[in-house]
Motif scaffolding. Sequence first.
Motif, mmCIF file in Angstrom:
data_model
loop_
_atom_site.group_PDB
_atom_site.id
_atom_site.type_symbol
_atom_site.label_atom_id
_atom_site.label_comp_id
_atom_site.label_asym_id
_atom_site.label_seq_id
_atom_site.Cartn_x
_atom_site.Cartn_y
_atom_site.Cartn_z
ATOM 1 N N ARG A 194 0.827 -1.202 0.000
ATOM 2 C CA ARG A 194 0.000 0.000 0.000
ATOM 3 C C ARG A 194 0.866 1.260 0.000
ATOM 4 O O ARG A 194 0.631 2.183 -0.766
ATOM 5 C CB ARG A 194 -0.920 0.005 1.228
ATOM 6 C CG ARG A 194 -1.832 1.227 1.302
ATOM 7 C CD ARG A 194 -2.663 1.256 2.571
ATOM 8 N NE ARG A 194 -1.899 1.168 3.795
ATOM 9 C CZ ARG A 194 -1.216 2.196 4.342
ATOM 10 N NH1 ARG A 194 -1.187 3.363 3.753
ATOM 11 N NH2 ARG A 194 -0.552 2.035 5.476
ATOM 12 N N LEU A 195 1.900 1.275 0.845
ATOM 13 C CA LEU A 195 2.787 2.446 0.899
ATOM 14 C C LEU A 195 3.517 2.654 -0.418
ATOM 15 O O LEU A 195 3.662 3.783 -0.890
ATOM 16 C CB LEU A 195 3.790 2.297 2.039
ATOM 17 C CG LEU A 195 3.223 2.472 3.433
ATOM 18 C CD1 LEU A 195 4.270 2.094 4.476
ATOM 19 C CD2 LEU A 195 2.736 3.888 3.654
ATOM 20 N N HIS B 149 2.524 1.837 -3.346
ATOM 21 C CA HIS B 149 1.568 2.319 -4.334
ATOM 22 C C HIS B 149 1.239 3.797 -4.102
ATOM 23 O O HIS B 149 1.194 4.583 -5.044
ATOM 24 C CB HIS B 149 0.288 1.478 -4.272
ATOM 25 C CG HIS B 149 -0.781 1.936 -5.198
ATOM 26 N ND1 HIS B 149 -0.706 1.761 -6.563
ATOM 27 C CD2 HIS B 149 -1.947 2.595 -4.960
ATOM 28 C CE1 HIS B 149 -1.768 2.273 -7.126
ATOM 29 N NE2 HIS B 149 -2.546 2.793 -6.171
ATOM 30 N N GLU B 150 1.020 4.171 -2.840
ATOM 31 C CA GLU B 150 0.637 5.549 -2.527
ATOM 32 C C GLU B 150 1.810 6.519 -2.606
ATOM 33 O O GLU B 150 1.619 7.705 -2.873
ATOM 34 C CB GLU B 150 0.010 5.602 -1.134
ATOM 35 C CG GLU B 150 -1.340 4.911 -1.071
ATOM 36 C CD GLU B 150 -1.938 4.894 0.327
ATOM 37 O OE1 GLU B 150 -1.361 5.530 1.235
ATOM 38 O OE2 GLU B 150 -2.977 4.245 0.502
ATOM 39 N N TYR B 151 3.025 6.022 -2.360
ATOM 40 C CA TYR B 151 4.214 6.877 -2.346
ATOM 41 C C TYR B 151 5.313 6.221 -3.176
ATOM 42 O O TYR B 151 6.232 5.617 -2.637
ATOM 43 C CB TYR B 151 4.701 7.100 -0.904
ATOM 44 C CG TYR B 151 3.640 7.647 0.004
ATOM 45 C CD1 TYR B 151 3.339 9.003 0.000
ATOM 46 C CD2 TYR B 151 2.923 6.809 0.854
ATOM 47 C CE1 TYR B 151 2.356 9.513 0.830
ATOM 48 C CE2 TYR B 151 1.939 7.315 1.690
ATOM 49 C CZ TYR B 151 1.659 8.665 1.667
ATOM 50 O OH TYR B 151 0.690 9.173 2.487
#
Length: 75
Positions: free
Chosen positions: A62-63, A65-67
């Motif tokens: 998730r991290l 993908h988001e950053y």
Amino acid sequence: MNSAMTNRQKIEDMYIDWINNFWTVRRFAEYYGLTEAQAHRVINAGRTLNHRRPTLSDHWARLSHEYPAIERVQA
């Protein structure tokens, strides 16, 4: 942080207690004052709740993908 523990958290905590401290469902049931059928339901519900928790790999995905820049950071 809320000091009141939810029923879900109590059930998950009982499951973790079962994993760490008991050899039989019978003894677990005796300790908590449950029937063996109730103990089985608590253990199965707790297992389901515990296994739904995100893993570290899930958090990293998730991290990432988001950053996207996080991949380029070097220690």
